[in-house]
Design an enzyme around this catalytic site. Structure first.
Site, short mmCIF file in Angstrom:
data_model
loop_
_atom_site.label_atom_id
_atom_site.label_comp_id
_atom_site.label_asym_id
_atom_site.label_seq_id
_atom_site.Cartn_x
_atom_site.Cartn_y
_atom_site.Cartn_z
CG HIS A 122 -13.83 21.96 3.38
ND1 HIS A 122 -13.42 21.19 2.31
CD2 HIS A 122 -14.80 21.26 4.00
CE1 HIS A 122 -14.12 20.08 2.30
NE2 HIS A 122 -14.97 20.08 3.31
CG ASP A 208 -15.40 27.47 0.67
OD1 ASP A 208 -16.62 27.34 0.48
OD2 ASP A 208 -14.68 26.56 1.13
CD GLN A 211 -20.68 24.64 6.20
OE1 GLN A 211 -21.70 24.81 6.86
NE2 GLN A 211 -20.37 23.46 5.70
CE LYS A 234 -21.04 21.75 2.16
NZ LYS A 234 -20.82 20.70 3.13
CB CYS A 372 -12.95 18.35 5.16
SG CYS A 372 -13.60 16.79 4.60
N1 PMP Z 1 -15.86 24.44 1.83
C1 PMP Z 1 -16.53 24.37 2.99
C2 PMP Z 1 -16.40 25.49 3.97
C3 PMP Z 1 -17.35 23.27 3.25
O1 PMP Z 1 -18.02 23.19 4.42
C4 PMP Z 1 -17.46 22.24 2.30
C5 PMP Z 1 -18.31 21.01 2.56
N2 PMP Z 1 -18.20 20.48 3.84
C6 PMP Z 1 -16.75 22.37 1.10
C7 PMP Z 1 -15.96 23.48 0.90
C8 PMP Z 1 -16.82 21.32 0.03
O2 PMP Z 1 -18.11 21.28 -0.49
P1 PMP Z 1 -18.53 20.11 -1.51
O3 PMP Z 1 -18.12 18.83 -0.85
O4 PMP Z 1 -20.01 20.27 -1.62
O5 PMP Z 1 -17.80 20.37 -2.77
#
Ligand code: PMP
Length: 414
Positions: A122, A208, A211, A234, A372
């Site tokens: 991401h 990270d 997910q 999430k 993203c």
């Molecule tokens: N890493 C991953 C794999 C994600 O899916 C996301 C959110 N789509 C993020 C980081 C960022 O998370 P947040 O916007 O809640 O900080």
């Protein structure tokens, strides 16, 4: 007993009518819906408990400080951290990653050093490292992916060098659904890399978990990662709150990320002595109801159990993959044997936004775009995908509604 009808009643928003149709919410990868227990925990905080924490001697302040610190312990137990002070409340995964990039980078990354990430990250887990490398004249490398949307781990021995300081990668890909073999990767990384600062453990690892946390229960001690980042929203909890798990040794070595009230032991007009973790990393009044709501969300998912959740999600994923594959022109991205709950696809040359807009007319919420993860789209040479992401409150009947609406949308757009 996994009772889907009972579970759905716990999520009031699932009763919504959208564009005249019952809501089918397949955008769980972006954010998950909240059970009544989480909503109640937040309402109860504002109705009965509201006060600032860690500061007051009065009853409300003392009470809510205990509740907030209990929430930290709930998170500690959930991810099996060794100590509650290894749980830092942040605004979410993004801030957790930025915190590590800043604090670790400041004391450990210098000119010529290397940071290793992957091609399936991401943007949150790319840009922070790009910025750090630019600032420190360090080198950013990545583990590439293959057509199936899996990491090419055979490349690890040539990617890791004596200069590799930190390796950061996602537990589960938000676009491909791939579940990375995190534990094996960490073992391999440690074996291949040089001991950092003589602690004998090799390069530092950040996972990270944004997910992953809604599909599995991470065990940070078993994984032996240095950092594990995730977001409350999430995991069926509130937005604006998240967690950075960090091994205690790092929190002792790190200076503060932001400064201000709460982070200090003493302040004179000349000098500040900082508090120990976690307070050193939690500047200002925190997202109190966020922490409390996140603990309520964790209690909720544990009351269902991750074994039952995974079984149900596997059923949904297999059924949806089968139904989707039967539609002419559909191309699914990501076919790893180890994947979960995310179906990214395109239909012929139809733009993902057009399908997303039409599906919305049928009350179906999916995500279209690059999610993203532009480097993944560049790898497949596509502008984006349509992404349906499932969770345990979704049903096979909802997948049928989605497939029917998708077929109608394709007819309209062809
Ligand atoms: N890493 C991953 C794999 C994600 O899916 C996301 C959110 N789509 C993020 C980081 C960022 O998370 P947040 O916007 O809640 O900080």
């Amino acid at each position: 007993m996994f009772d889907i009808h009972k579970i759905r009643k716990d999520f009031p928003i699932l009763n919504r009518i959208v564009n005249g149709k019952p809501l089918v919410y397949f955008d769980n990868g972006a954010t998950a819906q909240k059970p009544q227990t989480v909503i109640d925990a937040i309402t109860n905080y504002y109705t009965n408990q509201n006060a600032n924490i860690h500061r007051g001697v009065h009853t409300l302040s003392r009470e809510i400080t205990i509740v907030y610190e209990e929430a930290r312990k709930t998170i500690q137990a959930h991810i099996n951290a060794a100590h509650a002070n290894e749980i830092i409340f942040t605004r979410g995964t993004t801030e957790s990653i930025n915190l590590v990039a800043y604090c670790f980078g400041k004391i450990n990354v210098f000119e010529g050093d290397e940071i290793l990430i992957t091609q399936m990250e991401h943007h949150s887990n790319i840009v922070a490292w790009q910025q750090l490398c630019e600032e420190k004249k360090a080198i950013l490398k990545y583990i590439p992916i293959n057509e199936a949307g899996e990491l090419i781990l055979e490349d690890l021995p040539k990617l890791i060098t004596s200069k590799t300081k930190l390796v950061a990668f996602t537990h589960i890909s938000n676009t491909l659904g791939t579940i990375n073999p995190v534990k094996e990767m960490i073992k391999q990384i440690r074996a291949l890399s040089c001991p950092l600062s003589g602690d004998g453990r090799g390069a530092v690892v950040l996972i990270d978990g944004a997910q992953a946390v809604s599909h599995l229960k991470p065990n940070v001690q078993d994984l032996d990662c240095d950092f594990y980042a995730f977001s409350g929203h999430k995991l069926f909890g509130p937005t604006g709150v998240g967690v950075l798990y960090a091994k205690e040794e790092w929190l002792t070595k790190f200076g503060p990320y932001q400064t201000g009230g709460g982070t200090i032991k003493t302040v004179t007009m000349q000098k500040t002595e900082f508090a120990d973790a976690p307070l050193k990393f939690e500047a200002g009044t925190p997202h109190i109801e966020g922490g409390i709501g996140l603990a309520a969300a964790i209690d909720y998912v544990n009351s269902i159990g991750f074994e039952a959740i995974q079984k149900h999600e596997d059923t949904l994923m297999n059924y949806a993959t089968q139904k989707l594959s039967e539609i002419e022109g559909v191309r699914i991205y990501g076919s790893s044997k180890h994947r979960t709950s995310v179906l990214s696809f395109n239909v012929g040359s139809i733009h993902p936004f057009d399908i997303g807009t039409l599906l919305d007319k049928y009350g179906i919420a999916i995500r279209s775009g690059h999610h993203c993860t532009q480097p993944i789209c560049q790898f497949y040479n596509i502008p984006g995908t349509i992404r349906a992401s499932f969770t345990f409150y979704n049903t096979v009947e909802e997948i049928d509604l989605f497939i029917e609406a998708l077929k109608k949308s394709i007819r309209l757009l062809s």
